[in-house]
Design a protein around this motif. Structure first.
Motif, PDB file in Angstrom:
ATOM      1  N   ARG A 290       0.853  -1.059  -0.079  1.00  0.00           N
ATOM      2  CA  ARG A 290      -0.186  -0.128  -0.034  1.00  0.00           C
ATOM      3  C   ARG A 290       0.988   1.471   0.201  1.00  0.00           C
ATOM      4  O   ARG A 290       1.978   1.401   0.796  1.00  0.00           O
ATOM      5  CB  ARG A 290      -0.824   0.104   1.144  1.00  0.00           C
TER       6      ARG A 290
ATOM      7  N   THR B  87      -5.757  -1.457  -6.894  1.00  0.00           N
ATOM      8  CA  THR B  87      -6.901  -0.735  -6.561  1.00  0.00           C
ATOM      9  C   THR B  87      -6.504   0.516  -5.520  1.00  0.00           C
ATOM     10  O   THR B  87      -5.461   0.544  -5.163  1.00  0.00           O
ATOM     11  CB  THR B  87      -7.692  -2.050  -5.780  1.00  0.00           C
TER      12      THR B  87
ATOM     13  N   GLU C  51      -8.178   3.770  -2.781  1.00  0.00           N
ATOM     14  CA  GLU C  51      -9.113   4.231  -1.892  1.00  0.00           C
ATOM     15  C   GLU C  51      -9.210   5.623  -2.281  1.00  0.00           C
ATOM     16  O   GLU C  51      -8.504   6.443  -1.650  1.00  0.00           O
ATOM     17  CB  GLU C  51      -8.929   4.205  -0.281  1.00  0.00           C
ATOM     18  N   GLY C  52     -10.151   6.288  -2.996  1.00  0.00           N
ATOM     19  CA  GLY C  52      -9.985   7.623  -3.508  1.00  0.00           C
ATOM     20  C   GLY C  52      -8.689   7.656  -4.430  1.00  0.00           C
ATOM     21  O   GLY C  52      -8.366   6.806  -5.396  1.00  0.00           O
TER      22      GLY C  52
END
Length: 808
Positions: free
Chosen positions: A754, A776, A778-779
């Motif tokens: 991440r 992917t 998150e925002g």
């Protein structure tokens, strides 16, 4: 809080990284270490020994292999090599054990007209060098401390045959103190020093073997010396040993029964020396370099620097006068990595307050393992700077003292919360502050509260998070955190709706009688201020509970007690903000410094910021209050205290302020040999500032990797390779004008990676073969992707959306 913006620019493949010639990191001088004779200065300070060896502290060069340390002076008349064995302790200044000087070795050359002199400590090789010319002959020496062969090695050569003539002698220091016995004997080409420290039944022995090539060697039994005459080259092998064994019994038994008085180290020391002789100098050096460079060579940094041609003392003097030089800052970082490798190895004792070096009968503060910040600071950077093996020494130490720590926990609960005591059951474990190789204290209160346990456990948690060592998690980290949580659960006392540690003390913080009277309405009791629920203790209870739950999740554990600590976490109320916008050190304070010294060296109430994680950007008010607290505390303080301030500023993203603290450490608390001082000399600021540099360049404590999170303007261009993020990700980055130009992440263990930064959602990720990797997010401020162990990933901008920004 300072925020800086950078841009992530296109990177195609690993070869895109700037390739520079390897730098040679060394400290050097054009003269030998001063020799001021006895050079002893009286002092009344409890911190310092009764006498102070200024030449040793400021000018000697330290070598070490974890087991032992050697300090070399590079003198041409009589060379001095001071030897420390980390297991040799006398009574010490507190009566329960303290590190002491093992031996002094002297080489009498009588060279008093040396020319073209140079001495150095090459950090890239962990080898000290001396060279000079005398009477038309060029003399050279090399010194190193080998971990694989547990041997201190000295090599002497000359550019003319038969030119080496000198005398070897040794001294067992401080025999007049009568806290140990000692004799020196010589037979053929071996000097043997041996004796006993009666207090611990500690038998010790040192051997100095003289191996000549050409010429002759003769022993003088009368004065215990060895004369080398007209040799072409000489190798000295210096080995030390004691009957110390790291075991629970060493901490559990009374002093006289800690060690077996019938065990002697003679056979082991002799065997080791014989093996080293069989290998020969070339093989010893080769084995040393392979071992050392495997560790040191993992990380490179360039902090916008150009190597300086100045000798180290002059480089430091110019820096202190305000001449900016990021080369010194970079050198100091790598010097810290060198010192950690030299003082803490897999099978040795941990690095102590002085690392592995002491010239004194009674080492300052006993040369122990101080658990209210100092020993933890020694290892803050071990994982992030890619030296996890160096932490294994502390793991072994922890396992050995754990039975005593369990007894201390039971004693604490019995005394303070007897109704919660589990007779014969698990009351957890706890450790106090002033530990050493023979003694583990309990958390008796007063000096420092029981937050010392959580402070220590944080190291165990981080070792797992960085290395992803599943066996360590199952066998050491999780059981240790679960057990400590059990102790804390029993140490908490209801105060209305909250649960508070009581008694509770913020480390070493005192209050004036007037402050105590004003706050409590009662006269002061004792030197240190005791209360309930100070931030240091509450914070580390929270950290321990939180970390226990994290580790339990990693193992898939379910236990009713986990629900207990989850409920108790919500009642800790660990962080409070005072009327001056400060993080309160004590619940009962209103304004900053209502209680205690406003400029105190400890910033224990900011441990939830660093090394803890409780104070983080999800609580911006706490972050702002932490910054305010640091402003109020100031930077006119001790060496290690500056290192803690540096790391906390980095956690806040305040790169320029972190750099300011680093500058203060170099200008005010650093010696010509780059040792740092409290004063006197302590290793913790060296190792803590090393961690601080890494923290400015890379962070991962919030569950995602942040690159250049606290980059100061002074390092506007640079690079690093090999720093490590939690999850066992090895990260490399080049940057220019404060903006990353290349980023690479090697996944050592696999798993999810991440990366958090505003705008990073528009990047693409490719593996080492150039294949796109699915991500992917998150925002637009976080991406994550699955990784394969041992695969390298590169990050590049999107050709469609353009260049994202990285928030520092």
């Amino acid at each position: 809080m300072i925020k800086q913006i950078t841009a992530l620019v296109l990177i195609l493949m690993w070869p895109a990284f700037a390739v520079a010639s390897p730098k040679v990191y060394e400290i050097w001088e054009p003269e030998p270490a001063p020799n001021n004779g006895s050079n002893w200065e009286s002092t009344k300070s409890d911190a310092k020994p009764k006498s102070y060896d200024k030449d040793w502290e400021q000018w000697s060069y330290p070598l070490g292999n974890g087991y032992a340390g050697a300090c070399v002076f590079g003198r041409t008349d009589t060379e001095r090599i001071q030897i420390t064995d980390k297991t040799l302790h006398n009574k010490g200044i507190y009566g329960n054990g303290g590190l002491t000087n093992f031996a002094e070795v002297y080489l009498d050359f009588n060279h008093k007209a040396a020319q073209n002199y140079r001495r150095s400590l090459n950090l890239s090789e962990a080898i000290a060098h001396v060279s000079y010319k005398q009477g038309g002959v060029t003399y050279k020496r090399e010194y190193f401390a080998s971990y694989p062969d547990n041997m201190i090695v000295v090599r002497l050569t000359a550019d003319q045959k038969g030119a080496l003539t000198f005398t070897v002698r040794a001294e067992i220091p401080y025999l007049e103190a009568k806290d140990r016995t000692g004799t020196i004997a010589v037979e053929k080409n071996v000097l043997t020093l041996k004796g006993t420290v009666p207090m611990f039944s500690c038998n010790y022995e040192g051997q100095i073997k003289v191996l000549n090539e050409g010429g002759s060697v003769s022993a003088n039994a009368g004065n215990a010396t060895i004369k080398v005459d007209k040799a072409d080259a000489v190798t000295l092998l210096i080995a030390t040993g004691t009957n110390y064994r790291l075991s629970p019994e060493t901490f559990q038994n009374p002093a006289e029964k800690k060690l077996d008085p019938k065990q002697f180290p003679h056979d082991e020391v002799s065997s080791r020396t014989a093996a080293a002789q069989s290998l020969g100098y070339a093989s010893l050096k080769e084995r040393h370099l392979k071992d050392y460079q495997n560790l040191f060579g993992r990380v490179t940094v360039n902090l916008n620097s150009t190597p300086s041609a100045d000798p180290t003392h002059l480089l430091l003097e110019k820096y202190k006068k305000g001449e900016a030089n990021t080369w010194l800052e970079e050198l100091m970082f790598q010097h810290g990595r060198y010192l950690l490798i030299a003082s803490s190895r897999e099978k040795s004792l941990p690095a102590n307050l002085q690392g592995a070096w002491s010239a004194y009968q009674n080492t300052p503060w006993s040369g122990g393992f101080w658990h209210n910040i100092n020993v933890q600071m020694n290892y803050w950077g071990a994982m992030s700077t890619n030296l996890p093996e160096c932490f294994e020494a502390y793991t072994a130490f922890f396992k050995a003292y754990l039975p005593v720590a369990r007894q201390h926990a039971a004693d604490y609960v019995r005394k303070n919360n007897p109704e919660k005591l589990s007779e014969g059951g698990d009351n957890g474990w706890i450790i106090g502050t002033g530990a050493n190789a023979y003694h583990i204290p309990g958390a008796s209160g007063g000096h420092s509260g029981p937050g010392t346990g959580g402070f220590t456990a944080k190291l165990l948690v981080d070792y797992f998070l960085f290395t992803q060592d599943r066996k360590f998690l199952e066998e050491i980290a999780y059981p240790a955190l679960l057990s400590l949580s059990q102790f804390y659960s029993k140490a908490l006392v209801p105060h209305g709706e909250f649960l508070l540690v009581e008694p509770s003390s913020s480390p070493e913080q005192s209050a004036t009688p007037e402050q105590v009277e004003r706050i409590t309405g009662h006269p002061a009791k004792g030197k240190y201020y005791a209360t309930a629920g100070c931030t240091f203790d509450q914070g580390f209870v929270w950290e321990t509970f939180s970390d226990t739950l994290v580790l339990a999740k990693a193992l898939g554990k379910s236990d009713p007690f986990l629900e207990t600590i989850r409920e108790q976490m919500g009642r800790l109320d660990p962080i409070q903000i005072g009327a001056d916008g400060q993080i309160k050190e004590y619940r009962e304070e209103t304004h900053y410094s209502d209680i205690g010294d406003p400029k105190h060296r400890h910033i224990s109430h900011l441990c939830p910021l660093f090394p803890g994680t409780l104070i983080n950007p999800t609580h911006p008010d706490w972050m702002q209050a932490a910054s305010k607290t640091l402003d109020l505390r100031g930077i006119k303080t001790t060496g290690w205290a500056l290192a803690h301030r540096m790391n906390t500023r980095a956690r806040l993203g305040e790169g320029d302020k972190a750099h300011e603290v680093y500058q203060e450490l170099l200008r005010m608390r650093t010696l010509p040999n780059l040792w740092t001082v409290h004063p006197p000399f302590q290793i913790d600021a060296n190792l803590g500032s090393m961690a601080g540099v890494a923290e400015m360049l890379l962070q991962s404590h919030e569950g995602a990797i942040k690159i250049l999170p606290a980059l100061p303007k002074a390092w506007k261009t640079g690079s690093f390779q090999g720093l490590v993020a939690r999850g066992n990700f090895v990260v490399s980055c080049d940057w220019s004008e404060g903006k990353p130009t290349t980023v690479s992440i090697q996944s050592k263990s696999g798993g999810k990676c991440r990366i958090a930064s505003p705008g990073i959602g528009s990047v693409t990720v490719k593996d080492g073969k150039g294949n796109p990797v699915k991500t992917t997010g998150e925002g637009n401020d976080l991406i994550q992707f699955e990784t394969t162990a041992r695969e390298t990933y590169v990050i590049q901008k999107s050709p469609v959306t353009g260049t994202p920004t990285l928030n520092q």
